[in-house]
Scaffold this active site. Structure first.
Site, PDB file in Angstrom:
ATOM      1  N   ASP A 130       7.807  14.131 -18.515  1.00 12.38           N
ATOM      2  CA  ASP A 130       7.178  14.708 -17.321  1.00 12.38           C
ATOM      3  C   ASP A 130       7.810  16.065 -17.078  1.00 12.38           C
ATOM      4  O   ASP A 130       8.930  16.348 -17.501  1.00 12.38           O
ATOM      5  CB  ASP A 130       7.313  13.766 -16.123  1.00 12.38           C
ATOM      6  N   CYS A 145      12.861 -16.170 -17.816  1.00 12.80           N
ATOM      7  CA  CYS A 145      13.351 -15.172 -18.770  1.00 12.80           C
ATOM      8  C   CYS A 145      14.819 -15.454 -19.082  1.00 12.80           C
ATOM      9  O   CYS A 145      15.448 -16.316 -18.473  1.00 12.80           O
ATOM     10  CB  CYS A 145      13.136 -13.752 -18.229  1.00 12.80           C
ATOM     11  N   ALA A 203      -0.357  12.042  -8.099  1.00 12.64           N
ATOM     12  CA  ALA A 203      -0.132  12.016  -6.646  1.00 12.64           C
ATOM     13  C   ALA A 203      -0.631  10.744  -5.982  1.00 12.64           C
ATOM     14  O   ALA A 203      -1.125  10.760  -4.858  1.00 12.64           O
ATOM     15  CB  ALA A 203      -0.759  13.246  -5.992  1.00 12.64           C
ATOM     16  N   CYS A 222      17.006 -15.343 -15.958  1.00 12.47           N
ATOM     17  CA  CYS A 222      16.764 -16.383 -14.947  1.00 12.47           C
ATOM     18  C   CYS A 222      17.081 -17.780 -15.470  1.00 12.47           C
ATOM     19  O   CYS A 222      17.402 -18.672 -14.696  1.00 12.47           O
ATOM     20  CB  CYS A 222      15.332 -16.306 -14.445  1.00 12.47           C
TER      21      CYS A 222
HETATM   22  N1  GUN Z   1       4.850  11.401 -11.244  1.00 13.69           N
HETATM   23  C1  GUN Z   1       4.258  10.727 -10.234  1.00 13.69           C
HETATM   24  N2  GUN Z   1       3.179  11.398  -9.784  1.00 13.69           N
HETATM   25  C2  GUN Z   1       3.064  12.512 -10.525  1.00 13.69           C
HETATM   26  C3  GUN Z   1       2.127  13.605 -10.545  1.00 13.69           C
HETATM   27  O1  GUN Z   1       1.175  13.655  -9.759  1.00 13.69           O
HETATM   28  N3  GUN Z   1       2.340  14.573 -11.493  1.00 13.69           N
HETATM   29  C4  GUN Z   1       3.392  14.518 -12.370  1.00 13.69           C
HETATM   30  N4  GUN Z   1       3.511  15.488 -13.260  1.00 13.69           N
HETATM   31  N5  GUN Z   1       4.277  13.519 -12.367  1.00 13.69           N
HETATM   32  C5  GUN Z   1       4.113  12.525 -11.459  1.00 13.69           C
HETATM   33 ZN    ZN Z   2      13.444 -13.687 -14.903  1.00 12.93          ZN
END
Ligand code: GUN
Ligand code: ZN
Length: 485
Positions: free
Chosen positions: A90, A279, A194, A282
């Site tokens: 990201d 798991c 978003a 747990c």
């Molecule tokens: N991570 C969570 N929401 C967003 C977003 O709207 N854009 C980007 N680039 N990363 C995110």
């Molecule tokens: Zn578990």
């Protein structure tokens, strides 16, 4: 290599797919766990052993880190993280949405993500908060789209995939427009952005509207990622709308806060007397021993990731069997706001119906919401094509009657069916409890569709008197013949 996306199976608008660059493959739906390079509570290698094929990390944090920047540039991201699956990075946009500014340009983040060998790179989109007014949403969307065009134009994307985030706040026309613009740019991988503030505040109804709007604009072959979705209770709902990928730090953030995830919500560990999971963590701990463990955070993170990955597999199986609606129904009863989201999704039946598959393993009636499912809407369309002749009978009693050109049996919530279709989907594969008013009403919509499609046919419905009012209100074009008089 750039990734290509292939759709293998479908249910509702959900799909099982394969995202592949020829060497690395990600089966979808998939969860990309967020890795914090500073302190991965579960290492990428451990994750790979748990079946994780792709993960996401933050290129902005790496680029600002004295410890990791040079290493990432010298060794490459895959070697640095010790992970040979797909890595998405990201851009720093999320930091932008939280802190208001970032010290990196669109071009710089793209070049950095390329330089460290990321498989999926994200431009510097603007995650406009959902409660922002239209004018600002439009301005920021225009910037996001121009940065995307810039990113698409200046770099060579042969060795990775450029993601095209879809923004547009809560404005459905803008989300759809953004989806269409990004499709036109030829991008094959689109995160919906978003939406974290919507999920954090349980605004699932808004989430459904926004996702459906974006999907309307996006070409169906595009791989769709829901940015920041990490609670397993909402994956089925999101997949039903056509989301293929999720990324989340939730498994780790919840663990840090002492929270134990389940598919129907989370618990504070101290609220639990028993652990409803088998798991590795747990089955070797009690709620008490886990609470007291010095390793509690990591163990909780392992459990949370396990639950999350198991849910993804359950969804894949549901798609294969064509029972995704039933899983959505089940999950969305875990929280009233999820139920609101589910009911909102059902209002998109006409759109979803076009994408849904024709035949499924079964149809279980799970309450009145089931009357609005795509299988029922599709069936009501099919009713119009039945042969009826001049005089037709719809009988609720399942007995063959003579003296009519056509005789139909009745199965709610679908409606009339010719006896020869009694073994085919959905009539033969549907399980319903004792008839209730809502399902009979839905079946009567089918009867009315049959009548309306054949205005010259006299249609008689033979039934017990308890159904008379429902038939007269919902199938006004037919004549009712009471059998218990
Ligand atoms: N991570 C969570 N929401 C967003 C977003 O709207 N854009 C980007 N680039 N990363 C995110
Ligand atoms: Zn578990």
């Amino acid at each position: 290599m750039a990734l290509s996306f292939e759709i293998l199976e479908k249910d509702i608008a959900g799909r099982i797919g394969r995202l592949s660059d020829g060497k690395k493959t990600v089966k979808t739906p998939a969860l990309l766990p967020v890795i914090n390079p500073h302190l991965p509570i579960i290492t990428p290698r451990e994750m790979q052993d748990m079946g994780v094929q792709a993960l996401i990390t933050n290129a902005y944090i790496i680029s600002r880190s004295t410890e990791f920047r040079e290493r990432a540039l010298a060794e490459g991201l895959h070697a640095m993280l010790d992970f040979d699956g797909v890595i998405m990075t990201d851009s720093g946009s999320f930091q932008l949405s939280v802190y208001g500014e970032v010290e990196i340009s669109n071009q710089q983040t793209i070049e950095f993500q390329q330089a460290i060998g990321s498989d999926i790179i994200v431009p510097l989109d603007i995650p406009t908060h959902p409660d922002t007014g239209r004018e600002q949403v439009e301005e920021e969307l225009a910037i996001t789209l121009s940065r995307l065009k810039e990113a698409n134009g200046f770099a060579n994307h042969a060795n990775h995939t450029l993601a095209g985030p879809v923004q547009g706040g809560l404005f459905e026309d803008l989300r759809e427009f953004a989806g269409r613009e990004i499709s036109e740019m030829g991008l094959k991988f689109c995160p919906l952005g978003a939406v974290v503030p919507l999920m954090e505040t349980y605004r699932y109804k808004d989430l459904v509207r926004v996702v459906m709007a974006a999907k309307r604009g996006l070409k169906p072959g595009i791989c769709v990622h829901l940015f920041g979705a990490g609670h397993p209770s909402m994956f089925a709902l999101a997949v039903a709308m056509g989301c293929d990928l999720f990324d989340s730090a939730a498994y780790a953030l919840y663990a840090k806060a002492g929270r134990y995830m389940t598919t129907h919500g989370s618990y504070h560990l101290h609220e639990l007397s028993y652990l409803p999971c088998a798991c590795q963590v747990c089955s070797t701990h009690t709620a008490e021993s886990l609470q007291k463990s010095p390793d509690k955070e990591r163990l909780l993170a392992l459990h949370n990731l396990h639950v999350t990955l198991a849910e993804i597999n359950r969804i894949r199986q549901a798609i294969k069997d064509g029972v995704l609606w039933e899983l959505v129904d089940e999950r969305c009863r875990g929280h009233p706001q999820l139920l609101r989201g589910y009911r909102e999704l059902l209002t998109f039946g006409e759109e979803l119906k076009q994408q849904d598959r024709v035949s499924k393993r079964r149809f279980f009636y799970r309450g009145t919401e089931s009357c609005l499912r795509t299988e029922v809407l599709r069936y009501h369309d099919m009713v119009e094509r039945f042969e009826v002749g001049k005089r037709a009978l719809v009988t609720f009693d399942q007995k063959v009657h003579s003296g009519y050109d056509a005789v139909f049996f009745f199965k709610p919530p679908f409606g009339p069916y010719p006896p020869e279709l009694s073994e085919t989907f959905p009539i033969g594969q549907s399980e319903i409890p004792d008839w209730d008013n809502e399902m009979v009403k839905s079946g009567c919509i089918g009867i009315e569709r049959l009548a309306k499609a054949n205005p010259d046919t006299k249609i008689i419905v033979r039934c017990r008197s308890i159904w008379k009012n429902i038939i007269e209100s919902n199938a006004p074009s037919v004549e009712v013949d009471l059998e218990d008089l």
